[in-house]
Design a protein around this motif. Structure first.
Motif, PDB file in Angstrom:
ATOM      1  N   VAL A 178       0.117  41.156 -32.168  1.00 14.01           N
ATOM      2  CA  VAL A 178      -0.976  42.037 -32.574  1.00 14.01           C
ATOM      3  C   VAL A 178      -1.973  41.343 -33.490  1.00 14.01           C
ATOM      4  N   VAL A 179      -1.616  40.136 -33.946  1.00  9.45           N
ATOM      5  CA  VAL A 179      -2.544  39.282 -34.704  1.00  9.45           C
ATOM      6  C   VAL A 179      -2.447  37.881 -34.111  1.00  9.45           C
ATOM      7  N   VAL A 180      -3.424  37.029 -34.406  1.00  8.53           N
ATOM      8  CA  VAL A 180      -3.450  35.695 -33.818  1.00  8.53           C
ATOM      9  C   VAL A 180      -2.460  34.758 -34.495  1.00  8.53           C
ATOM     10  N   GLY A 181      -2.397  34.751 -35.800  1.00 10.51           N
ATOM     11  CA  GLY A 181      -1.528  33.823 -36.514  1.00 10.51           C
ATOM     12  C   GLY A 181      -0.079  34.276 -36.506  1.00 10.51           C
ATOM     13  N   PHE A 182       0.838  33.416 -36.007  1.00 15.85           N
ATOM     14  CA  PHE A 182       2.250  33.782 -35.956  1.00 15.85           C
ATOM     15  C   PHE A 182       2.838  33.984 -37.346  1.00 15.85           C
ATOM     16  N   ALA A 183       2.369  33.210 -38.329  1.00 10.56           N
ATOM     17  CA  ALA A 183       2.879  33.373 -39.689  1.00 10.56           C
ATOM     18  C   ALA A 183       2.534  34.763 -40.223  1.00 10.56           C
ATOM     19  N   SER A 184       1.328  35.234 -39.926  1.00  6.32           N
ATOM     20  CA  SER A 184       0.941  36.583 -40.350  1.00  6.32           C
ATOM     21  C   SER A 184       1.788  37.627 -39.648  1.00  6.32           C
ATOM     22  N   LEU A 185       2.088  37.401 -38.367  1.00  7.25           N
ATOM     23  CA  LEU A 185       2.902  38.347 -37.611  1.00  7.25           C
ATOM     24  C   LEU A 185       4.295  38.475 -38.207  1.00  7.25           C
TER      25      LEU A 185
ATOM     26  N   ALA B 232      -6.871  31.806 -19.614  1.00  5.52           N
ATOM     27  CA  ALA B 232      -7.725  32.636 -20.470  1.00  5.52           C
ATOM     28  C   ALA B 232      -7.461  32.401 -21.950  1.00  5.52           C
ATOM     29  N   THR B 233      -6.219  32.138 -22.298  1.00  6.82           N
ATOM     30  CA  THR B 233      -5.905  32.013 -23.726  1.00  6.82           C
ATOM     31  C   THR B 233      -6.541  30.766 -24.330  1.00  6.82           C
ATOM     32  N   TYR B 234      -6.636  29.675 -23.562  1.00  7.47           N
ATOM     33  CA  TYR B 234      -7.216  28.453 -24.118  1.00  7.47           C
ATOM     34  C   TYR B 234      -8.717  28.594 -24.304  1.00  7.47           C
ATOM     35  N   GLU B 235      -9.368  29.251 -23.362  1.00  5.17           N
ATOM     36  CA  GLU B 235     -10.792  29.517 -23.528  1.00  5.17           C
ATOM     37  C   GLU B 235     -11.036  30.383 -24.761  1.00  5.17           C
TER      38      GLU B 235
ATOM     39  N   GLU C 142     -12.583  31.461 -30.383  1.00  3.70           N
ATOM     40  CA  GLU C 142     -12.357  32.440 -31.446  1.00  3.70           C
ATOM     41  C   GLU C 142     -11.161  32.149 -32.341  1.00  3.70           C
ATOM     42  N   GLY C 143     -10.317  31.193 -31.955  1.00  7.66           N
ATOM     43  CA  GLY C 143      -9.055  30.993 -32.653  1.00  7.66           C
ATOM     44  C   GLY C 143      -9.189  30.737 -34.138  1.00  7.66           C
ATOM     45  N   GLU C 144     -10.066  29.821 -34.513  1.00  6.98           N
ATOM     46  CA  GLU C 144     -10.212  29.470 -35.929  1.00  6.98           C
ATOM     47  C   GLU C 144     -10.680  30.661 -36.745  1.00  6.98           C
ATOM     48  N   ALA C 145     -11.661  31.399 -36.230  1.00  2.00           N
ATOM     49  CA  ALA C 145     -12.197  32.553 -36.960  1.00  2.00           C
ATOM     50  C   ALA C 145     -11.167  33.665 -37.108  1.00  2.00           C
ATOM     51  N   LEU C 146     -10.209  33.720 -36.183  1.00  3.94           N
ATOM     52  CA  LEU C 146      -9.216  34.794 -36.214  1.00  3.94           C
ATOM     53  C   LEU C 146      -7.920  34.373 -36.893  1.00  3.94           C
ATOM     54  N   GLY C 147      -7.897  33.190 -37.497  1.00  2.14           N
ATOM     55  CA  GLY C 147      -6.746  32.829 -38.308  1.00  2.14           C
ATOM     56  C   GLY C 147      -5.822  31.790 -37.723  1.00  2.14           C
ATOM     57  N   MET C 148      -6.176  31.163 -36.598  1.00  2.00           N
ATOM     58  CA  MET C 148      -5.354  30.091 -36.059  1.00  2.00           C
ATOM     59  C   MET C 148      -5.401  28.904 -37.010  1.00  2.00           C
ATOM     60  N   SER C 149      -4.251  28.263 -37.233  1.00  2.00           N
ATOM     61  CA  SER C 149      -4.180  27.168 -38.190  1.00  2.00           C
ATOM     62  C   SER C 149      -4.984  25.966 -37.696  1.00  2.00           C
TER      63      SER C 149
ATOM     64  N   PRO D 121       4.229  27.785  -5.537  1.00  2.00           N
ATOM     65  CA  PRO D 121       3.573  29.084  -5.692  1.00  2.00           C
ATOM     66  C   PRO D 121       2.978  29.259  -7.084  1.00  2.00           C
ATOM     67  N   VAL D 122       1.785  29.845  -7.132  1.00  3.27           N
ATOM     68  CA  VAL D 122       1.057  30.035  -8.389  1.00  3.27           C
ATOM     69  C   VAL D 122       1.002  31.513  -8.726  1.00  3.27           C
ATOM     70  N   GLY D 123       1.541  31.869  -9.886  1.00  2.00           N
ATOM     71  CA  GLY D 123       1.474  33.238 -10.372  1.00  2.00           C
ATOM     72  C   GLY D 123       0.244  33.453 -11.237  1.00  2.00           C
ATOM     73  N   HIS D 124       0.301  34.498 -12.060  1.00  3.04           N
ATOM     74  CA  HIS D 124      -0.883  34.893 -12.836  1.00  3.04           C
ATOM     75  C   HIS D 124      -0.438  35.358 -14.214  1.00  3.04           C
ATOM     76  N   GLY D 125      -0.979  34.717 -15.271  1.00  5.57           N
ATOM     77  CA  GLY D 125      -0.668  35.118 -16.636  1.00  5.57           C
ATOM     78  C   GLY D 125      -1.904  35.059 -17.504  1.00  5.57           C
ATOM     79  N   SER D 126      -1.760  35.450 -18.769  1.00  4.94           N
ATOM     80  CA  SER D 126      -2.907  35.413 -19.681  1.00  4.94           C
ATOM     81  C   SER D 126      -2.538  34.860 -21.057  1.00  4.94           C
ATOM     82  N   ASP D 127      -1.410  35.293 -21.650  1.00  4.24           N
ATOM     83  CA  ASP D 127      -0.892  34.719 -22.900  1.00  4.24           C
ATOM     84  C   ASP D 127      -1.823  34.910 -24.090  1.00  4.24           C
ATOM     85  N   LEU D 128      -2.594  35.972 -24.115  1.00  5.70           N
ATOM     86  CA  LEU D 128      -3.552  36.178 -25.198  1.00  5.70           C
ATOM     87  C   LEU D 128      -2.884  36.779 -26.427  1.00  5.70           C
ATOM     88  N   LEU D 129      -3.493  36.545 -27.583  1.00  2.00           N
ATOM     89  CA  LEU D 129      -2.937  36.958 -28.865  1.00  2.00           C
ATOM     90  C   LEU D 129      -3.920  37.848 -29.604  1.00  2.00           C
ATOM     91  N   GLY D 130      -3.381  38.825 -30.308  1.00  2.00           N
ATOM     92  CA  GLY D 130      -4.178  39.624 -31.226  1.00  2.00           C
ATOM     93  C   GLY D 130      -5.445  40.188 -30.623  1.00  2.00           C
TER      94      GLY D 130
END
Length: 411
Positions: free
Chosen positions: A69-76, A273-276, A281-288, A315-324
């Motif tokens: 629910v937040v980007v930084g794992f330490a905050s989570l 999607a998560t890397y883009e 946005e990662g740094e602004a949202l608290g990524m180390s 075979p290629v599946g589909h994921g997103s792995d987004l945070l916060g």
């Protein structure tokens, strides 16, 4: 038992590169009773004429983190479980309103959230959980700083952590068995370094071969499988040759190892999607700073990995792995993957292929007799314009899960 008849639909079929116009679908209870290219003669409690709108099976995202629910794992890890659970409701609702009627959690979510959805307390997609991901000391699931004290046991260190530390075959077996005991649908291991962890470069391999095989054995004993976080060809090969079934991310996959994956029937679940999103946005949202520096190591190679897997026949599946706060970019994955796959292949990856990953062939990811009535109506043809899957479900006037509309602007 309630029945619904959907008429005049342009039906998505994983085996056909064009929509099938003039289709009719009869739903009885939570299942699809009949699919026909000619008028269905059975009576129904509700009849809906789509007027040629597209009808898709419910979308499946095979790599999410419901509790992130937040980007930084330490905050989570410093948040109480009650707050994380409360905040996860918005994430779950957002997913199903984008047309994702099924998701596979890749670490952190427990059986309570799954039960809350099944019992109607939360609005959200059908949920397959991994429990806590298994990590070695200093691995991708170990969020301690270099000055933190050792963990005293392998039982999971923070209630809201996405992973747990276990070292050696006995601890790995115990941890895998414990996650299965707690309701895991599949086991997740960290088989390489990662972006969002402080002490493991991306090119590190993690867990010994014996440890990986132990996790696979325990999963197979419980009639399930292992999914593995892995980036490099070396890490992917070790995992696949040890029996891992799905490779998560896989950005640094090479052509040779793509062939190894194909030979073993292993799936690639890219999460472009998560890397883009992290890059923007990662740094602004608290990524180390350490994690932000790692993003560039893998960000530009994801499409190439998809191309290698596709060419090799893996075979290629589909994921997103987004945070916060970045979870809103979930549907962006379709557009990114379309650089390496056709629109039809991209939709197949998020429906039929992901259903196979979940061991739910014929039940999820298809519009067919006997399948669960998970359906998405789209204004227009997504095979011609994947943009119709964007904007938080704006072009989806109706979404059905298990025969019940969670959104219906048609009537």
């Amino acid at each position: 038992m309630t029945t619904t008849l959907i008429k005049n639909a342009a039906l998505f079929d994983a085996d056909t590169p064009e929509l099938r116009g003039g289709s009719e679908v009869l739903i009885e209870g939570d299942r699809i009773k009949e699919v026909s290219d000619t008028p269905v003669t059975a009576s129904a409690d509700t009849v809906i004429d789509l007027g040629g709108k597209a009808l898709l099976p419910g979308l499946i995202d095979a790599h999410v983190h419901v509790n992130s629910v937040v980007v930084g794992f330490a905050s989570l890890e410093n948040m109480p479980q009650s707050l994380v659970t409360a905040k996860s409701q918005g994430i779950l609702r957002g997913m199903i309103m984008r047309g994702f009627t099924t998701v596979r959690d890749a670490g952190g979510c427990d059986w309570g959230t799954r039960a809350a959805i099944e019992q109607g307390d939360f609005l959200g997609p059908r949920l397959f959980i991994a429990g806590k991901a298994l990590s070695q000391t200093g691995g991708h699931g170990d969020q301690r700083s270099p000055v933190d004290m050792p963990y005293g046991c392998a039982c999971g260190f923070f209630p809201t952590a996405l992973g747990r530390v276990c070292d050696g075959v006995p601890e790995v077996r115990r941890a895998a068995r414990d996650e299965i005991r707690k309701g895991a649908d599949q086991i997740k291991i960290m088989a390489s370094g990662g972006v969002a962890s402080p002490s493991d470069p991306v090119d590190f391999t993690q867990f010994s071969l014996e440890e990986i095989r132990a996790a696979v054995e325990e999963a197979e004993a419980a009639n399930t499988y292992v999914m593995a976080h892995a980036y490099t060809g070396r890490a992917i090969r070790r995992a696949v040759e040890s029996g891992v079934r799905t490779i998560e991310h896989g950005n640094l996959l090479d052509e040779e190892v793509a062939g190894v994956m194909a030979d073993h029937g292993a799936f690639l679940v890219p999460t472009l999607a998560t890397y883009e999103a992290l890059g923007k946005e990662g740094e602004a949202l608290g990524m180390s700073p350490e994690s932000c520096a790692k993003i560039e190591d893998v960000r530009d190679f994801g499409i190439r990995a998809v191309e290698y897997a596709k060419r090799a026949g893996a075979p290629v599946g589909h994921g997103s792995d987004l945070l916060g706060e970045m979870q809103r970019h979930q549907s962006r994955e379709f557009l990114l993957k379309s650089e390496a796959m056709t629109a039809h292949e991209t939709l197949v990856s998020a429906t039929k292929t992901n259903a196979t990953i979940l061991n739910r062939d014929g039940e999820l990811g298809v519009v067919a007799p006997g399948a669960l009535a998970d359906l998405v109506v789209v204004n227009g043809d997504p095979l011609q314009d994947l943009g119709l899957l964007q904007d938080q479900g704006a072009y989806m006037p109706a979404i059905m899960k298990g025969g019940v509309f969670v959104k219906n602007e048609l009537i």
